[in-house]
Design a protein around this motif. Structure first.
Motif, PDB file in Angstrom:
ATOM      1  N   ASN A   1      26.016  96.636  23.042  1.00 13.69           N
ATOM      2  CA  ASN A   1      27.082  96.416  24.024  1.00 13.69           C
ATOM      3  C   ASN A   1      27.652  97.755  24.498  1.00 13.69           C
ATOM      4  OD1 ASN A   1      29.256  95.615  25.561  1.00 13.69           O
ATOM      5  ND2 ASN A   1      30.493  94.913  23.827  1.00 13.69           N
ATOM      6  N   PRO A   2      26.946  98.418  25.420  1.00 18.93           N
ATOM      7  CA  PRO A   2      27.465  99.702  25.916  1.00 18.93           C
ATOM      8  C   PRO A   2      28.486  99.550  27.031  1.00 18.93           C
ATOM      9  CG  PRO A   2      25.334  99.280  26.892  1.00 18.93           C
ATOM     10  CD  PRO A   2      25.596  98.142  25.941  1.00 18.93           C
ATOM     11  N   ASN A   3      28.625  98.346  27.612  1.00 17.74           N
ATOM     12  CA  ASN A   3      29.399  98.181  28.833  1.00 17.74           C
ATOM     13  C   ASN A   3      30.562  97.200  28.723  1.00 17.74           C
ATOM     14  OD1 ASN A   3      27.643  99.922  30.232  1.00 17.74           O
ATOM     15  ND2 ASN A   3      26.163  98.257  30.475  1.00 17.74           N
ATOM     16  N   GLY A   4      30.994  96.885  27.521  1.00 20.14           N
ATOM     17  CA  GLY A   4      32.168  96.022  27.368  1.00 20.14           C
ATOM     18  C   GLY A   4      31.932  94.590  27.765  1.00 20.14           C
ATOM     19  N   ASP A   5      30.817  93.980  27.324  1.00 19.17           N
ATOM     20  CA  ASP A   5      30.530  92.587  27.688  1.00 19.17           C
ATOM     21  C   ASP A   5      31.195  91.581  26.757  1.00 19.17           C
ATOM     22  OD1 ASP A   5      28.878  92.215  25.358  1.00 19.17           O
ATOM     23  OD2 ASP A   5      27.190  93.086  26.416  1.00 19.17           O
ATOM     24  N   GLY A   6      31.901  92.039  25.749  1.00 16.96           N
ATOM     25  CA  GLY A   6      32.620  91.135  24.859  1.00 16.96           C
ATOM     26  C   GLY A   6      32.073  91.067  23.459  1.00 16.96           C
ATOM     27  N   ARG A   7      30.813  91.461  23.267  1.00 22.08           N
ATOM     28  CA  ARG A   7      30.235  91.383  21.933  1.00 22.08           C
ATOM     29  C   ARG A   7      30.839  92.459  21.036  1.00 22.08           C
ATOM     30  NH1 ARG A   7      23.915  91.453  23.015  1.00 22.08           N
ATOM     31  NH2 ARG A   7      24.606  92.880  24.681  1.00 22.08           N
ATOM     32  N   CYS A   8      31.289  92.051  19.867  1.00 22.96           N
ATOM     33  CA  CYS A   8      31.910  93.013  18.956  1.00 22.96           C
ATOM     34  C   CYS A   8      31.155  93.151  17.642  1.00 22.96           C
ATOM     35  CB  CYS A   8      33.368  92.665  18.698  1.00 22.96           C
ATOM     36  SG  CYS A   8      33.665  91.026  17.971  1.00 22.96           S
ATOM     37  N   ILE A   9      30.509  92.097  17.173  1.00 26.54           N
ATOM     38  CA  ILE A   9      29.775  92.157  15.913  1.00 26.54           C
ATOM     39  C   ILE A   9      28.367  91.620  16.116  1.00 26.54           C
ATOM     40  CG2 ILE A   9      29.612  91.258  13.546  1.00 26.54           C
ATOM     41  CD1 ILE A   9      32.651  91.165  13.492  1.00 26.54           C
ATOM     42  N   THR A  10      27.393  92.402  15.681  1.00 22.57           N
ATOM     43  CA  THR A  10      25.996  91.974  15.641  1.00 22.57           C
ATOM     44  C   THR A  10      25.686  91.507  14.228  1.00 22.57           C
ATOM     45  OG1 THR A  10      25.367  93.599  17.334  1.00 22.57           O
ATOM     46  CG2 THR A  10      23.599  92.700  15.954  1.00 22.57           C
TER      47      THR A  10
END
Length: 321
Positions: free
Chosen positions: A218-227
């Motif tokens: 998530n380099p662009n702030g798409d909402g994903r915080c944890i993989t």
């Protein structure tokens, strides 16, 4: 794996056992001065190959598009009747509070081995194998098609699943167990408020020497915080089979080499703090990945995407890295 080069870092020690030992072993000195490290650096794409670009996740018809689970995290099949539910809950809460949360906040990643046990893990593996044999997998897509050959960047085959499909009951159980851990950790992982996630991405590297070059989810702030990644590879020997997930924690003097071994669960931050790569695999390699969303960032990402759609600028988003 890390012999002779371990970095002087240790995870929190409140929880002893195999999980702590796993964390201790994955940290190694940063390899940038080595030949392997130089090769890895030359492969890296700017900010990664945009696996996490906003357009890739939100654009209609994109092969990586998945339905966001809004509101409360989803439920799944009931757990096997072995120990009382309260005991399972206490064990999960203890794992989260005394191991996962401290490791994530200290290092930005966490490894949990023997997550479900061999019996349930074997059932999940058989379901994934059946999905693979059904010939439903497709080439892993990139947000931008202007980066050259996809397979030169990522060589996996993928399938998106909810866990409620026929023949995916045990996958659904795995997702429920992941969700429970995240629910117990919510409010304790930085500033994030986690209210949803993707479908699961089942991925297979076919063992032909392909991998996935260094990138950021998530380099662009798409909402994903944890993989969150669950591995299903029995008798995996990284010296023979390769396939290590190498994480390059931002600003650290070490990297983390995570072997994709059977019944191993991995968590790490999805943003630019954790560039990572899948090194070439020379045996069939299975993994299942779930991304959890921060509610505020996800809502803002959706708003930005809607504005871009209204302005007719979706192609700009799709091509950004």
């Amino acid at each position: 794996m890390a012999s002779g080069r371990e970095a002087a870092v240790r995870p929190p020690t409140e929880l002893s056992g195999d999980s702590v030992e796993s964390m201790r072993k994955i940290f190694i000195g940063h390899p940038e001065s080595s030949e392997d490290g130089d090769r890895a650096g030359r492969k890296e794409q700017p900010d990664g190959p945009a696996r996490g670009s906003l357009g890739a996740l939100l654009s209609p018809g994109n092969s990586g598009e998945v339905r966001v689970v809004e509101g409360a995290l989803p439920s799944g099949p009931s757990p096997p009747k072995r120990a009382p539910v309260r005991e399972h809950r206490r064990d999960a809460q203890r794992l989260v509070l005394h191991y996962i949360v401290p490791c994530m906040n200290a290092y930005g990643l966490c490894v949990v081995d023997h997550f479900l046990g061999s019996r349930i893990a074997e059932k999940i593996f058989q379901e994934v194998l059946a999905l693979h044999l059904s010939d439903k997998f497709q080439d892993g897509a990139l947000a931008s098609q202007k980066l050259g050959s996809n397979k030169a960047i990522r060589g996996d085959k993928i399938l998106w699943v909810e866990g409620s499909e026929p023949g995916c009951e045990n996958i659904g159980y795995l997702l429920k167990k992941m969700d429970k851990l995240i629910m117990y950790a919510d409010g304790k992982l930085g500033h994030y408020k986690i209210r949803g996630r993707h479908k699961a991405m089942v991925a297979c590297y076919p063992g032909n020497g392909t991998g996935y070059v260094r990138h950021v989810d998530n380099p662009n702030g798409d909402g994903r915080c944890i993989t969150c990644i669950y591995y299903l590879n029995k008798n995996w020997d990284s010296k023979l089979h390769g396939g290590i997930l190498r994480i390059f924690p931002e600003g650290r003097s070490y990297v983390a080499d995570v072997e994709p071994i059977f019944d191993r669960l991995l968590f790490f931050w999805s943003d630019r703090r954790n560039p990572h790569e899948v090194q070439p695999s020379y045996a069939t390699r299975y993994a299942m990945t779930v991304w959890y969303f921060d509610a505020e960032e996800r809502a803002e990402a959706k708003k930005k995407f809607r504005n871009l759609v209204d302005a007719g600028k979706t192609e700009t988003v799709l091509s950004e890295d």
